[in-house]
Motif scaffolding. Structure first.
Motif, PDB file in Angstrom:
ATOM      1  N   ILE A 199       7.892  16.582   2.777  1.00 28.64           N
ATOM      2  CA  ILE A 199       8.613  17.396   3.756  1.00 28.64           C
ATOM      3  C   ILE A 199      10.013  16.865   4.072  1.00 28.64           C
ATOM      4  O   ILE A 199      10.921  17.658   4.334  1.00 28.64           O
ATOM      5  N   PRO A 200      10.268  15.528   4.086  1.00 31.02           N
ATOM      6  CA  PRO A 200      11.632  15.073   4.406  1.00 31.02           C
ATOM      7  C   PRO A 200      12.706  15.668   3.527  1.00 31.02           C
ATOM      8  O   PRO A 200      13.863  15.743   3.930  1.00 31.02           O
ATOM      9  N   TRP A 201      12.365  16.103   2.313  1.00 31.07           N
ATOM     10  CA  TRP A 201      13.363  16.694   1.417  1.00 31.07           C
ATOM     11  C   TRP A 201      13.573  18.179   1.685  1.00 31.07           C
ATOM     12  O   TRP A 201      14.522  18.762   1.174  1.00 31.07           O
ATOM     13  N   SER A 202      12.664  18.798   2.440  1.00 31.50           N
ATOM     14  CA  SER A 202      12.717  20.251   2.569  1.00 31.50           C
ATOM     15  C   SER A 202      13.948  20.695   3.341  1.00 31.50           C
ATOM     16  O   SER A 202      14.387  20.059   4.291  1.00 31.50           O
ATOM     17  N   VAL A 203      14.489  21.820   2.922  1.00 32.01           N
ATOM     18  CA  VAL A 203      15.748  22.296   3.489  1.00 32.01           C
ATOM     19  C   VAL A 203      15.549  22.912   4.866  1.00 32.01           C
ATOM     20  O   VAL A 203      16.457  22.885   5.702  1.00 32.01           O
ATOM     21  N   PHE A 204      14.373  23.450   5.148  1.00 30.70           N
ATOM     22  CA  PHE A 204      14.144  24.117   6.430  1.00 30.70           C
ATOM     23  C   PHE A 204      13.362  23.225   7.388  1.00 30.70           C
ATOM     24  O   PHE A 204      13.890  22.766   8.399  1.00 30.70           O
ATOM     25  N   THR A 205      12.094  22.938   7.045  1.00 26.97           N
ATOM     26  CA  THR A 205      11.265  22.121   7.932  1.00 26.97           C
ATOM     27  C   THR A 205      11.822  20.711   8.060  1.00 26.97           C
ATOM     28  O   THR A 205      11.794  20.123   9.148  1.00 26.97           O
ATOM     29  N   GLY A 206      12.341  20.158   6.973  1.00 30.17           N
ATOM     30  CA  GLY A 206      12.906  18.818   7.023  1.00 30.17           C
ATOM     31  C   GLY A 206      14.049  18.717   8.005  1.00 30.17           C
ATOM     32  O   GLY A 206      14.172  17.743   8.756  1.00 30.17           O
ATOM     33  N   SER A 207      14.902  19.745   8.033  1.00 22.95           N
ATOM     34  CA  SER A 207      16.028  19.728   8.967  1.00 22.95           C
ATOM     35  C   SER A 207      15.548  19.856  10.407  1.00 22.95           C
ATOM     36  O   SER A 207      16.134  19.263  11.317  1.00 22.95           O
ATOM     37  N   LYS A 208      14.469  20.620  10.618  1.00 23.36           N
ATOM     38  CA  LYS A 208      13.928  20.760  11.974  1.00 23.36           C
ATOM     39  C   LYS A 208      13.337  19.438  12.460  1.00 23.36           C
ATOM     40  O   LYS A 208      13.504  19.053  13.621  1.00 23.36           O
ATOM     41  N   ILE A 209      12.625  18.753  11.576  1.00 18.29           N
ATOM     42  CA  ILE A 209      12.077  17.444  11.941  1.00 18.29           C
ATOM     43  C   ILE A 209      13.208  16.468  12.230  1.00 18.29           C
ATOM     44  O   ILE A 209      13.163  15.692  13.184  1.00 18.29           O
ATOM     45  N   GLY A 210      14.246  16.522  11.391  1.00 19.95           N
ATOM     46  CA  GLY A 210      15.393  15.651  11.603  1.00 19.95           C
ATOM     47  C   GLY A 210      16.072  15.917  12.931  1.00 19.95           C
ATOM     48  O   GLY A 210      16.486  14.986  13.630  1.00 19.95           O
ATOM     49  N   GLN A 211      16.198  17.188  13.277  1.00 13.32           N
ATOM     50  CA  GLN A 211      16.828  17.533  14.547  1.00 13.32           C
ATOM     51  C   GLN A 211      15.990  17.029  15.719  1.00 13.32           C
ATOM     52  O   GLN A 211      16.522  16.500  16.696  1.00 13.32           O
ATOM     53  N   PHE A 212      14.667  17.190  15.624  1.00 11.88           N
ATOM     54  CA  PHE A 212      13.786  16.693  16.689  1.00 11.88           C
ATOM     55  C   PHE A 212      13.908  15.182  16.821  1.00 11.88           C
ATOM     56  O   PHE A 212      13.966  14.639  17.935  1.00 11.88           O
ATOM     57  N   ALA A 213      13.956  14.497  15.682  1.00 13.66           N
ATOM     58  CA  ALA A 213      14.067  13.039  15.706  1.00 13.66           C
ATOM     59  C   ALA A 213      15.390  12.595  16.314  1.00 13.66           C
ATOM     60  O   ALA A 213      15.458  11.603  17.037  1.00 13.66           O
ATOM     61  N   ALA A 214      16.465  13.349  16.018  1.00 15.98           N
ATOM     62  CA  ALA A 214      17.768  13.002  16.569  1.00 15.98           C
ATOM     63  C   ALA A 214      17.817  13.247  18.068  1.00 15.98           C
ATOM     64  O   ALA A 214      18.442  12.490  18.824  1.00 15.98           O
ATOM     65  N   ASP A 215      17.137  14.309  18.516  1.00 13.88           N
ATOM     66  CA  ASP A 215      17.128  14.642  19.942  1.00 13.88           C
ATOM     67  C   ASP A 215      16.174  13.763  20.734  1.00 13.88           C
ATOM     68  O   ASP A 215      16.251  13.719  21.972  1.00 13.88           O
ATOM     69  N   HIS A 216      15.266  13.088  20.044  1.00 13.25           N
ATOM     70  CA  HIS A 216      14.284  12.227  20.705  1.00 13.25           C
ATOM     71  C   HIS A 216      14.298  10.852  20.025  1.00 13.25           C
ATOM     72  O   HIS A 216      13.434  10.562  19.189  1.00 13.25           O
ATOM     73  N   PRO A 217      15.281  10.018  20.356  1.00 12.37           N
ATOM     74  CA  PRO A 217      15.460   8.721  19.685  1.00 12.37           C
ATOM     75  C   PRO A 217      14.224   7.841  19.693  1.00 12.37           C
ATOM     76  O   PRO A 217      13.991   7.087  18.749  1.00 12.37           O
ATOM     77  N   ASP A 218      13.430   7.913  20.755  1.00 12.23           N
ATOM     78  CA  ASP A 218      12.235   7.077  20.816  1.00 12.23           C
ATOM     79  C   ASP A 218      11.226   7.455  19.733  1.00 12.23           C
ATOM     80  O   ASP A 218      10.358   6.656  19.386  1.00 12.23           O
ATOM     81  N   TRP A 219      11.344   8.661  19.220  1.00 14.74           N
ATOM     82  CA  TRP A 219      10.446   9.111  18.162  1.00 14.74           C
ATOM     83  C   TRP A 219      11.019   8.829  16.778  1.00 14.74           C
ATOM     84  O   TRP A 219      10.273   8.543  15.850  1.00 14.74           O
ATOM     85  N   GLY A 220      12.341   8.959  16.640  1.00 12.65           N
ATOM     86  CA  GLY A 220      12.876   8.891  15.298  1.00 12.65           C
ATOM     87  C   GLY A 220      13.952   7.864  15.038  1.00 12.65           C
ATOM     88  O   GLY A 220      14.070   7.336  13.951  1.00 12.65           O
ATOM     89  N   ARG A 221      14.802   7.585  16.013  1.00 14.15           N
ATOM     90  CA  ARG A 221      15.964   6.713  15.816  1.00 14.15           C
ATOM     91  C   ARG A 221      16.850   7.265  14.702  1.00 14.15           C
ATOM     92  O   ARG A 221      17.486   6.526  13.954  1.00 14.15           O
ATOM     93  N   THR A 222      16.880   8.559  14.570  1.00 15.35           N
ATOM     94  CA  THR A 222      17.687   9.160  13.524  1.00 15.35           C
ATOM     95  C   THR A 222      18.536  10.271  14.107  1.00 15.35           C
ATOM     96  O   THR A 222      18.249  10.797  15.161  1.00 15.35           O
ATOM     97  N   GLU A 223      19.568  10.640  13.384  1.00 14.33           N
ATOM     98  CA  GLU A 223      20.386  11.788  13.748  1.00 14.33           C
ATOM     99  C   GLU A 223      20.608  12.616  12.486  1.00 14.33           C
ATOM    100  O   GLU A 223      21.662  12.601  11.888  1.00 14.33           O
TER     101      GLU A 223
END
Length: 446
Positions: A199-223
Motif C-alpha cells: 500500500i505505501p506505493w499506491s497512488v490513492f490510498t498511500g497518499s491518504k495514509i501519508g497525509q494522516f501520518a503527516a497530520d498526526h506526528p505521533d502516529w507517523g513522524r512523516t509528512e
C-alpha cells in the motif's frame, strides 16, 4: 430474513476475477521478478558491482567526484552510496534533461563503469510492477484497484468455500473448484499481508495514509501529504522521505555560490570526505547514502534505509536512520532513528522489505515466491473450474437473483470500502448499476 449474500458475492467474484486477472498475472509475475533483483543484478552487473579499474592509484572521494564531473560533461553529482565490501561504491549523477546515471567506484575510488539508472534491472522491474512501464498515474490507479479487488476475491472466495461446503464433496466435476478453493485458503493470509504491505506505493490510498501520518506526528513522524511513498524514490527511509529538512546555518554564502543548478558546487560547502568522517563519528556505518543539499540553505542528508531498492544498500528496519549535517560546518543538526517513528512509520518500515522479500533474507524471498506460485495456480484452477462447467460453445456467468443484497454482503463491502477507499468508489458504481437492474426488473414483473 433476507439471506442474499452468496449470489452477489459469487457474481462479483466471477466478474472481478475476469476483469482483473490480466493485471493480477502481470503484478504477480513482475513481483516475482523483483523479488530476486539483488541476485540477478549481482550476475548481470558483475563488472560494475565488483570490478576494478586499470588505474591502481588511490584517490580521495572528492577527487573521484571531480573526475566524474570532468568525465561526464553536463552532469552533476546528487548522491553517493557508500556500500559495504565487496560492492563498489555508487555515485548518482544527473543532468538538466532528467537523465541520470550510476557511476561505480572501486576500492581506490577510480571509475569502473556507469549504467543508465532508468534501465537497470531493479528499476525496470519496479516500474513494470507499479505502472506497467508507463509511469502514468491512471495506470497506477488501475494497479491499486486490482490489488484492492484481489483482497475481495480472497474474502468472497473464503466465504463461498465454506458456504458451499466444497471440501465435503467428492464429485469429480468439482475437482478443479476444490483445488481452486484449497489454494485460495492456503494463500489467503500471506497474500493479504503482501497486498497490504504494498500500500505505501499506491497512488490513492498511500497518499491518504501519508497525509494522516503527516497530520498526526505521533502516529507517523512523516509528512507525505504531497509525496506518497514509491519504490523509485531516493534511498531515504520511507518514514522520513518528505520530512521538512532543517536548514543549514546561512553565513553569507548567498551570492558566492555558482549559478549552476548542480547540488555539489555551492561555495564554502564541506567536502564529501568531511561528511563521511562526521557520519562515522556519529556511529553511522556502511551502507549509507549521502544526498547533496538542494540549495545554499540545504543540508547534507545521510541515511540508512530498509527499502532502498539498491543492491547492497538495504539494512534491517531497526537500523534505519536519517541524519542532517550543516553543509558549511559539517555539524550534525538533527537525526531521526527508527525508534522515533510512530506506529505507521514503523509498520511500513517493516512491511515494505517484507513485501519486497528481504526482511528476513532468502527465506522471505522463498516464502513470497511460494505464495505467488500458489496464487497463480489458484487462478489457473479457477479458470479450469469454469471451463469444466461450460458446455461446448457456451460462455456465461452466474445467474443473477433479483433480490436485495443481504446486510452481511453490504456490511462486508462497506468495511472493505472504508479500508480501501478506491475499492469503495468502484463498489459504489457497481451498487448503482445493480440498483438500476433490480428496479427495472421489478417494474417489468409488476
Amino acid at each position: 430474513m433476507n439471506r442474499n449474500t452468496f449470489n452477489p458475492f459469487r457474481r462479483l467474484h466471477f466478474y472481478a476475477a475476469w476483469f482483473i486477472t490480466p493485471l493480477l498475472l502481470t503484478l504477480t509475475l513482475s513481483g516475482i521478478g523483483f523479488l530476486f533483483y539483488p541476485e540477478v543484478e549481482n550476475m548481470i552487473y558483475e563488472h560494475e558491482f565488483f570490478g576494478q579499474s586499470d588505474n591502481k592509484e588511490r584517490q580521495s572521494m572528492d577527487e573521484a567526484i571531480e573526475e566524474i564531473k570532468d568525465t561526464y560533461n553536463g552532469y552533476s553529482v546528487s548522491k553517493i552510496s557508500m556500500i559495504e565490501e565487496p560492492y563498489n561504491n555508487r555515485v548518482t549523477i544527473s543532468n538538466d534533461q532528467g537523465t541520470s546515471q550510476y557511476v561505480f567506484l572501486d576500492e581506490n575510488n577510480q571509475i569502473v563503469a556507469s549504467l543508465d539508472s532508468k534501465n537497470t534491472y531493479s528499476n525496470f522491474m519496479r516500474t513494470f510492477h507499479s505502472s506497467l512501464l508507463t509511469e502514468h498515474t491512471f495506470v497506477r490507479y488501475l494497479v491499486e484497484l486490482t490489488a484492492c479487488w484481489a483482497i475481495f476475491l480472497i474474502v468472497s472466495g473464503t466465504y463461498m468455500t465454506f458456504r458451499k461446503k466444497l471440501f465435503q464433496s467428492q464429485s469429480r466435476k468439482l475437482r478443479f473448484q476444490n483445488i481452486h478453493a484449497a489454494l485460495g485458503l492456503v494463500v489467503a493470509v500471506p497474500l493479504i499481508i503482501i497486498v497490504l504491505t504494498g500500500i505505501p506505493w499506491s497512488v490513492f490510498t498511500g497518499s491518504k495514509i501519508g497525509q494522516f501520518a503527516a497530520d498526526h506526528p505521533d502516529w507517523g513522524r512523516t509528512e507525505l501529504r504531497y509525496n506518497p511513498p514509491q519504490s523509485d524514490v531516493d534511498e531515504i527511509p520511507w518514514a522520513t522521505r518528505s520530512l521538512d529538512q532543517p536548514a543549514s546555518e546561512h553565513k553569507g554564502h548567498a551570492g558566492h555560490h555558482t549559478d549552476s543548478s548542480s547540488h555539489d558546487t555551492i561555495d564554502g560547502q564541506k567536502t564529501i570526505e568531511d561528511i563521511i568522517t562526521e557520519s562515522g563519528e556519529k556511529h553511522i556505518s556502511r551502507p549509507f547514502s549521502i544526498v547533496y543539499p538542494s540549495d545554499e540553505k540545504g543540508v547534507f542528508t545521510v541515511s540508512k534505509g530498509s527499502n532502498t531498492g539498491v543492491t547492497g544498500l538495504d539494512v534491517n528496519p531497526d537500523e534505519e536512520t536519517t541524519a542532517y549535517f550543516d553543509q558549511y560546518s559539517g555539524d550534525l543538526i538533527a537525526q531521526i532513528d527508527f525508534e522515533d517513528y510512530g506506529i505507521i512509520g514503523k509498520w511500513f518500515t517493516w512491511g515494505i522489505p517484507l513485501h519486497e522479500g528481504h526482511l528476513f533474507g532468502m527465506a522471505n524471498k522463498i516464502l513470497n515466491l511460494l505464495v505467488c506460485i500458489a496464487f497463480l495456480a489458484a487462478i489457473a484452477m479457477g479458470f479450469m473450474s469454469w471451463m469444466k462447467r461450460m458446455k461446448p460453445g457456451e460462455a456465461k456467468g452466474p445467474k443473477r437473483i433479483n433480490k436485495p443484497w443481504s446486510i452481511g454482503a453490504l456490511a462486508t463491502l462497506a468495511i472493505l470500502g472504508i479500508l480501501m477507499p478506491l475499492f469503495g468508489l468502484s463498489v459504489l458504481v457497481i451498487f448503482v448499476v445493480e440498483a438500476v437492474i433490480y428496479f427495472t426488473k421489478k417494474r417489468k414483473e409488476a
